[in-house]
Design a protein around this motif. Structure first.
Motif, PDB file in Angstrom:
ATOM      1  N   GLU A  63      -8.455   1.499 -17.395  1.00 13.99           N
ATOM      2  CA  GLU A  63      -7.568   2.428 -18.559  1.00 13.99           C
ATOM      3  C   GLU A  63      -6.914   2.706 -17.523  1.00 13.99           C
ATOM      4  N   VAL A  64      -7.688   3.835 -17.171  1.00 15.49           N
ATOM      5  CA  VAL A  64      -7.621   4.400 -15.836  1.00 15.49           C
ATOM      6  C   VAL A  64      -6.518   3.544 -14.667  1.00 15.49           C
ATOM      7  N   GLN A  65      -6.562   2.492 -14.544  1.00 22.06           N
ATOM      8  CA  GLN A  65      -6.191   1.887 -13.117  1.00 22.06           C
ATOM      9  C   GLN A  65      -4.713   1.139 -14.193  1.00 22.06           C
ATOM     10  N   MET A  66      -4.978   1.470 -14.879  1.00 24.72           N
ATOM     11  CA  MET A  66      -3.817   0.695 -16.797  1.00 24.72           C
ATOM     12  C   MET A  66      -2.325   1.259 -16.558  1.00 24.72           C
ATOM     13  N   LEU A  67      -3.056   3.080 -16.733  1.00 23.52           N
ATOM     14  CA  LEU A  67      -2.346   4.301 -17.298  1.00 23.52           C
ATOM     15  C   LEU A  67      -1.228   4.074 -14.893  1.00 23.52           C
ATOM     16  N   ARG A  68      -2.347   4.180 -14.350  1.00 21.59           N
ATOM     17  CA  ARG A  68      -1.965   4.625 -12.997  1.00 21.59           C
ATOM     18  C   ARG A  68      -0.665   3.568 -12.401  1.00 21.59           C
ATOM     19  N   ARG A  69      -1.104   2.207 -12.923  1.00 21.90           N
ATOM     20  CA  ARG A  69       0.329   1.853 -12.450  1.00 21.90           C
ATOM     21  C   ARG A  69       1.501   1.630 -13.617  1.00 21.90           C
ATOM     22  N   GLU A  70       1.279   1.869 -15.110  1.00 21.59           N
ATOM     23  CA  GLU A  70       2.014   2.677 -15.975  1.00 21.59           C
ATOM     24  C   GLU A  70       3.284   4.120 -14.993  1.00 21.59           C
ATOM     25  N   VAL A  71       2.369   4.768 -14.227  1.00 20.89           N
ATOM     26  CA  VAL A  71       2.920   6.175 -13.795  1.00 20.89           C
ATOM     27  C   VAL A  71       3.757   5.536 -12.291  1.00 20.89           C
ATOM     28  N   VAL A  72       3.104   4.440 -11.948  1.00 19.49           N
ATOM     29  CA  VAL A  72       3.475   4.126 -10.367  1.00 19.49           C
ATOM     30  C   VAL A  72       5.255   3.646 -11.226  1.00 19.49           C
ATOM     31  N   ALA A  73       5.005   2.676 -11.839  1.00 17.10           N
ATOM     32  CA  ALA A  73       6.265   1.943 -12.181  1.00 17.10           C
ATOM     33  C   ALA A  73       7.417   3.079 -13.064  1.00 17.10           C
ATOM     34  N   LEU A  74       6.347   4.345 -13.119  1.00 13.00           N
ATOM     35  CA  LEU A  74       7.800   5.132 -14.436  1.00 13.00           C
ATOM     36  C   LEU A  74       8.517   6.120 -12.973  1.00 13.00           C
ATOM     37  N   ARG A  75       7.528   6.367 -11.993  1.00 12.98           N
ATOM     38  CA  ARG A  75       8.094   6.859 -10.394  1.00 12.98           C
ATOM     39  C   ARG A  75       9.398   5.920 -10.202  1.00 12.98           C
ATOM     40  N   ASP A  76       8.319   4.283  -9.697  1.00 11.18           N
ATOM     41  CA  ASP A  76      10.063   3.699  -9.161  1.00 11.18           C
ATOM     42  C   ASP A  76      11.136   3.724  -9.768  1.00 11.18           C
ATOM     43  N   GLU A  77      10.952   3.666 -11.206  1.00 12.22           N
ATOM     44  CA  GLU A  77      11.898   3.301 -12.146  1.00 12.22           C
ATOM     45  C   GLU A  77      12.846   4.896 -11.625  1.00 12.22           C
ATOM     46  N   ILE A  78      12.049   6.307 -11.414  1.00 15.94           N
ATOM     47  CA  ILE A  78      12.231   7.448 -11.014  1.00 15.94           C
ATOM     48  C   ILE A  78      13.289   7.433  -9.850  1.00 15.94           C
ATOM     49  N   ASP A  79      12.840   6.920  -8.785  1.00 13.97           N
ATOM     50  CA  ASP A  79      13.283   6.343  -8.218  1.00 13.97           C
ATOM     51  C   ASP A  79      14.680   5.353  -7.788  1.00 13.97           C
ATOM     52  N   ARG A  80      14.638   4.915  -8.163  1.00 10.05           N
ATOM     53  CA  ARG A  80      15.261   4.058  -8.853  1.00 10.05           C
ATOM     54  C   ARG A  80      17.371   4.216  -8.833  1.00 10.05           C
ATOM     55  N   LEU A  81      17.137   4.670 -10.466  1.00  6.69           N
ATOM     56  CA  LEU A  81      17.162   5.954 -10.891  1.00  6.69           C
ATOM     57  C   LEU A  81      18.150   7.033 -10.277  1.00  6.69           C
ATOM     58  N   ARG A  82      18.120   7.841  -9.650  1.00  7.31           N
ATOM     59  CA  ARG A  82      17.567   8.926  -8.640  1.00  7.31           C
ATOM     60  C   ARG A  82      18.788   8.169  -6.846  1.00  7.31           C
ATOM     61  N   ARG A  83      18.381   7.050  -6.950  1.00  6.32           N
ATOM     62  CA  ARG A  83      19.217   6.246  -5.951  1.00  6.32           C
ATOM     63  C   ARG A  83      21.028   6.075  -6.286  1.00  6.32           C
ATOM     64  N   GLY A  84      20.699   5.879  -7.492  1.00  2.44           N
ATOM     65  CA  GLY A  84      21.815   5.008  -8.152  1.00  2.44           C
ATOM     66  C   GLY A  84      23.241   5.590  -8.497  1.00  2.44           C
ATOM     67  N   SER A  85      21.919   7.701  -8.378  1.00  4.63           N
ATOM     68  CA  SER A  85      22.952   8.209  -9.089  1.00  4.63           C
ATOM     69  C   SER A  85      23.099   9.357  -8.717  1.00  4.63           C
ATOM     70  N   ALA A  86      22.870   8.980  -6.524  1.00  2.65           N
ATOM     71  CA  ALA A  86      23.331   9.701  -5.424  1.00  2.65           C
ATOM     72  C   ALA A  86      24.511   9.554  -5.189  1.00  2.65           C
ATOM     73  N   ALA A  87      25.139   8.291  -5.774  1.00  2.49           N
ATOM     74  CA  ALA A  87      27.120   9.122  -5.569  1.00  2.49           C
ATOM     75  C   ALA A  87      27.290  10.171  -6.143  1.00  2.49           C
ATOM     76  N   PRO A  88      27.875  11.036  -5.465  1.00  2.00           N
ATOM     77  CA  PRO A  88      28.834  12.131  -6.794  1.00  2.00           C
ATOM     78  C   PRO A  88      29.656  11.618  -7.282  1.00  2.00           C
ATOM     79  N   VAL A  89      29.496  11.813  -8.212  1.00  2.12           N
ATOM     80  CA  VAL A  89      30.458  11.805  -9.992  1.00  2.12           C
ATOM     81  C   VAL A  89      31.868  11.918 -10.165  1.00  2.12           C
ATOM     82  N   LYS A  90      32.771  11.551 -10.551  1.00  2.00           N
ATOM     83  CA  LYS A  90      34.192  12.246 -10.613  1.00  2.00           C
ATOM     84  C   LYS A  90      33.802  13.361 -11.909  1.00  2.00           C
TER      85      LYS A  90
END
Length: 115
Positions: free
Chosen positions: A39-66
């Motif tokens: 269960e701990v390993q599964m939760l770690r994988r979920e946290v890592v996946a969420l972290r990756d998703e946040i990083d992806r969203l940050r990269r996507g929103s790095a362009a300045p918004v008009k």
């Protein structure tokens, strides 16, 4: 040296059943540990996946918004940005909690007690 005492079988069965009902068997304990580790390993994988998703969203929103001409669109963007920042903070805090739990479990595993 092992001491052997003759006891009536009825008394021996009663004693063993009492002991068996009070203590967890080694196989049950091992299975509980395996389940908790899984269960701990599964939760770690979920946290890592969420972290990756946040990083992806940050990269996507790095362009300045008009600046949007529509005030509703600007408000929606502001709320989405604030929500993303709040979720990011929440996930960072959750990661810190899991790191603290891992550190505590390592200390408990090393010494057999917290301290």
């Amino acid at each position: 040296m092992r001491l052997r005492v003759l006891t009536p079988s009825r008394l021996r069965r009663a004693l063993l059943s009492r002991l068996d009902s009070r203590y967890v068997t080694k196989p049950d304990h091992r299975q509980d540990l395996k389940d908790a580790l899984w269960e701990v390993q599964m939760l770690r994988r979920e946290v890592v996946a969420l972290r990756d998703e946040i990083d992806r969203l940050r990269r996507g929103s790095a362009a300045p918004v008009k600046a949007a001409a529509d005030p509703k669109a600007a408000e929606a963007h502001r709320l989405a940005t604030e929500t993303a920042e709040a979720v990011d903070t929440l996930l960072q805090n959750e990661m810190r909690i899991w790191q603290a739990i891992d550190g505590l479990s390592a200390r408990v595993g090393d010494s057999g007690r917290v301290g």
